[in-house]
Motif scaffolding. Structure first.
Motif, PDB file in Angstrom:
ATOM      1  N   VAL A 106       0.844  -1.198   0.000  1.00 21.43           N
ATOM      2  CA  VAL A 106       0.000   0.000   0.000  1.00 21.43           C
ATOM      3  C   VAL A 106       0.882   1.252   0.000  1.00 21.43           C
ATOM      4  O   VAL A 106       0.632   2.206  -0.749  1.00 21.43           O
ATOM      5  N   GLN A 107       1.942   1.264   0.808  1.00 20.46           N
ATOM      6  CA  GLN A 107       2.854   2.406   0.843  1.00 20.46           C
ATOM      7  C   GLN A 107       3.570   2.589  -0.495  1.00 20.46           C
ATOM      8  O   GLN A 107       3.763   3.713  -0.953  1.00 20.46           O
ATOM      9  N   THR A 108       3.939   1.491  -1.135  1.00 13.93           N
ATOM     10  CA  THR A 108       4.598   1.562  -2.433  1.00 13.93           C
ATOM     11  C   THR A 108       3.670   2.185  -3.470  1.00 13.93           C
ATOM     12  O   THR A 108       4.068   3.074  -4.217  1.00 13.93           O
ATOM     13  N   VAL A 109       2.417   1.736  -3.497  1.00 14.85           N
ATOM     14  CA  VAL A 109       1.440   2.282  -4.442  1.00 14.85           C
ATOM     15  C   VAL A 109       1.191   3.762  -4.160  1.00 14.85           C
ATOM     16  O   VAL A 109       1.157   4.580  -5.081  1.00 14.85           O
ATOM     17  N   GLU A 110       1.040   4.119  -2.885  1.00 18.82           N
ATOM     18  CA  GLU A 110       0.812   5.529  -2.531  1.00 18.82           C
ATOM     19  C   GLU A 110       1.995   6.410  -2.932  1.00 18.82           C
ATOM     20  O   GLU A 110       1.807   7.523  -3.420  1.00 18.82           O
ATOM     21  N   LEU A 111       3.205   5.927  -2.735  1.00 21.10           N
ATOM     22  CA  LEU A 111       4.396   6.711  -3.051  1.00 21.10           C
ATOM     23  C   LEU A 111       4.577   6.896  -4.552  1.00 21.10           C
ATOM     24  O   LEU A 111       4.730   8.012  -5.038  1.00 21.10           O
ATOM     25  N   PHE A 112       4.564   5.803  -5.301  1.00 21.38           N
ATOM     26  CA  PHE A 112       4.892   5.858  -6.721  1.00 21.38           C
ATOM     27  C   PHE A 112       3.692   6.154  -7.619  1.00 21.38           C
ATOM     28  O   PHE A 112       3.869   6.560  -8.762  1.00 21.38           O
ATOM     29  N   GLY A 113       2.487   5.895  -7.128  1.00 18.93           N
ATOM     30  CA  GLY A 113       1.306   6.219  -7.921  1.00 18.93           C
ATOM     31  C   GLY A 113       0.882   5.164  -8.910  1.00 18.93           C
ATOM     32  O   GLY A 113      -0.008   5.396  -9.716  1.00 18.93           O
ATOM     33  N   PHE A 114       1.508   4.008  -8.880  1.00 19.43           N
ATOM     34  CA  PHE A 114       1.046   2.916  -9.728  1.00 19.43           C
ATOM     35  C   PHE A 114       1.220   1.602  -8.987  1.00 19.43           C
ATOM     36  O   PHE A 114       2.109   1.457  -8.153  1.00 19.43           O
ATOM     37  N   TRP A 119      11.373  -4.831  -8.463  1.00 19.33           N
ATOM     38  CA  TRP A 119      12.625  -5.551  -8.277  1.00 19.33           C
ATOM     39  C   TRP A 119      13.647  -4.906  -9.186  1.00 19.33           C
ATOM     40  O   TRP A 119      14.137  -5.489 -10.112  1.00 19.33           O
ATOM     41  N   GLY A 120      13.934  -3.670  -8.968  1.00 24.41           N
ATOM     42  CA  GLY A 120      14.848  -2.940  -9.827  1.00 24.41           C
ATOM     43  C   GLY A 120      15.022  -1.531  -9.318  1.00 24.41           C
ATOM     44  O   GLY A 120      15.206  -1.332  -8.125  1.00 24.41           O
ATOM     45  N   ILE A 121      14.933  -0.559 -10.228  1.00 26.66           N
ATOM     46  CA  ILE A 121      15.205   0.829  -9.866  1.00 26.66           C
ATOM     47  C   ILE A 121      14.032   1.720 -10.281  1.00 26.66           C
ATOM     48  O   ILE A 121      13.557   1.645 -11.414  1.00 26.66           O
ATOM     49  N   VAL A 122      13.619   2.579  -9.358  1.00 30.57           N
ATOM     50  CA  VAL A 122      12.581   3.577  -9.615  1.00 30.57           C
ATOM     51  C   VAL A 122      13.146   4.915  -9.142  1.00 30.57           C
ATOM     52  O   VAL A 122      13.759   4.991  -8.076  1.00 30.57           O
ATOM     53  N   GLY A 123      12.941   5.962  -9.921  1.00 34.22           N
ATOM     54  CA  GLY A 123      13.463   7.264  -9.533  1.00 34.22           C
ATOM     55  C   GLY A 123      12.456   8.363  -9.802  1.00 34.22           C
ATOM     56  O   GLY A 123      11.564   8.226 -10.639  1.00 34.22           O
ATOM     57  N   TYR A 124      12.627   9.464  -9.080  1.00 34.33           N
ATOM     58  CA  TYR A 124      11.727  10.597  -9.235  1.00 34.33           C
ATOM     59  C   TYR A 124      12.352  11.617 -10.182  1.00 34.33           C
ATOM     60  O   TYR A 124      13.466  12.095  -9.959  1.00 34.33           O
ATOM     61  N   ASN A 125      11.604  11.950 -11.240  1.00 38.81           N
ATOM     62  CA  ASN A 125      12.029  12.963 -12.189  1.00 38.81           C
ATOM     63  C   ASN A 125      11.359  14.267 -11.799  1.00 38.81           C
ATOM     64  O   ASN A 125      10.162  14.456 -12.043  1.00 38.81           O
ATOM     65  N   ALA A 126      12.091  15.170 -11.155  1.00 39.16           N
ATOM     66  CA  ALA A 126      11.521  16.420 -10.648  1.00 39.16           C
ATOM     67  C   ALA A 126      11.058  17.326 -11.778  1.00 39.16           C
ATOM     68  O   ALA A 126      10.065  18.046 -11.634  1.00 39.16           O
ATOM     69  N   GLU A 127      11.751  17.292 -12.895  1.00 44.23           N
ATOM     70  CA  GLU A 127      11.375  18.140 -14.024  1.00 44.23           C
ATOM     71  C   GLU A 127       9.985  17.753 -14.555  1.00 44.23           C
ATOM     72  O   GLU A 127       9.169  18.605 -14.865  1.00 44.23           O
ATOM     73  N   GLU A 128       9.745  16.445 -14.651  1.00 37.65           N
ATOM     74  CA  GLU A 128       8.444  15.954 -15.130  1.00 37.65           C
ATOM     75  C   GLU A 128       7.447  15.720 -14.001  1.00 37.65           C
ATOM     76  O   GLU A 128       6.289  15.405 -14.234  1.00 37.65           O
ATOM     77  N   LYS A 129       7.921  15.849 -12.770  1.00 39.57           N
ATOM     78  CA  LYS A 129       7.099  15.652 -11.570  1.00 39.57           C
ATOM     79  C   LYS A 129       6.399  14.290 -11.560  1.00 39.57           C
ATOM     80  O   LYS A 129       5.199  14.185 -11.326  1.00 39.57           O
ATOM     81  N   LYS A 130       7.216  13.240 -11.810  1.00 37.18           N
ATOM     82  CA  LYS A 130       6.665  11.889 -11.784  1.00 37.18           C
ATOM     83  C   LYS A 130       7.758  10.859 -11.516  1.00 37.18           C
ATOM     84  O   LYS A 130       8.940  11.119 -11.730  1.00 37.18           O
ATOM     85  N   TRP A 131       7.316   9.712 -11.034  1.00 39.69           N
ATOM     86  CA  TRP A 131       8.208   8.575 -10.795  1.00 39.69           C
ATOM     87  C   TRP A 131       8.357   7.807 -12.096  1.00 39.69           C
ATOM     88  O   TRP A 131       7.397   7.634 -12.849  1.00 39.69           O
ATOM     89  N   VAL A 132       9.557   7.297 -12.352  1.00 36.53           N
ATOM     90  CA  VAL A 132       9.811   6.513 -13.553  1.00 36.53           C
ATOM     91  C   VAL A 132      10.518   5.219 -13.179  1.00 36.53           C
ATOM     92  O   VAL A 132      11.345   5.187 -12.266  1.00 36.53           O
ATOM     93  N   ILE A 133      10.180   4.169 -13.893  1.00 37.77           N
ATOM     94  CA  ILE A 133      10.846   2.878 -13.705  1.00 37.77           C
ATOM     95  C   ILE A 133      12.071   2.882 -14.613  1.00 37.77           C
ATOM     96  O   ILE A 133      11.959   3.039 -15.826  1.00 37.77           O
ATOM     97  N   VAL A 134      13.246   2.726 -14.002  1.00 39.42           N
ATOM     98  CA  VAL A 134      14.496   2.733 -14.756  1.00 39.42           C
ATOM     99  C   VAL A 134      14.758   1.341 -15.309  1.00 39.42           C
ATOM    100  O   VAL A 134      15.125   1.164 -16.450  1.00 39.42           O
ATOM    101  N   GLN A 135      14.602   0.346 -14.456  1.00 36.73           N
ATOM    102  CA  GLN A 135      14.767  -1.061 -14.881  1.00 36.73           C
ATOM    103  C   GLN A 135      14.091  -1.983 -13.914  1.00 36.73           C
ATOM    104  O   GLN A 135      13.768  -1.628 -12.827  1.00 36.73           O
TER     105      GLN A 135
END
Length: 135
Positions: A106-114, A119-135
């Motif tokens: 539940v915390q993961t969904v609330e934080l990332f929005g999806f 099992w990899g890397i997720v990062g926040y893109n401040a310019e686009e104001k969204k989380w992205v899955i890197v791999q």
């Protein structure tokens, strides 16, 4: 996916009751930066020629969540309080390992929005104001 990992030497502790997870051998495995390095909280991520493209890709992201890839744990459930978690993640800011977190799904969904287990890397893109899955 890569053939090898890097390791962060840190116990995985339940944020609900404080019990330490067994069988982690006091570390988590990640794929971020140069492979087969041992890190501690506060260390800078090391990069090499093989990971230069990845460094450029994550440089604009902060924070970065590098999720544990330890396939010894298919379910992260605390033995003491029975709380179920997604995989632990190393939180990296400005290329430095800041801490280990152990979120519930539940915390993961609330934080990332999806709704996705990572099992990899997720990062926040401040310019686009969204989380992205890197791999």
């Amino acid at each position: 996916m890569r053939d090898s990992y890097s390791y962060i030497e840190a116990p995985v502790v339940c944020p609900v009751c404080g019990a330490e997870f067994e069988n982690t051998e006091g570390h988590i495995r990640i794929v971020l930066g140069a492979l087969e390095h041992w890190y501690r909280i506060g260390d800078l991520i090391k990069w090499d020629k093989k990971t230069e493209a990845e460094r450029v890709q994550v440089a604009a992201l902060s924070p970065v969540y590098a999720f544990d890839l330890d396939d010894d744990y298919s379910v992260w459930r605390c033995r003491n309080c029975k709380t179920l978690f997604d995989a632990p993640a190393a939180i990296v800011e400005s290329n430095r390992i800041m801490r280990i977190c152990l979120p519930t799904h539940v915390q993961t969904v609330e934080l990332f929005g999806f709704d996705h287990m990572f099992w990899g890397i997720v990062g926040y893109n401040a310019e686009e104001k969204k989380w992205v899955i890197v791999q």
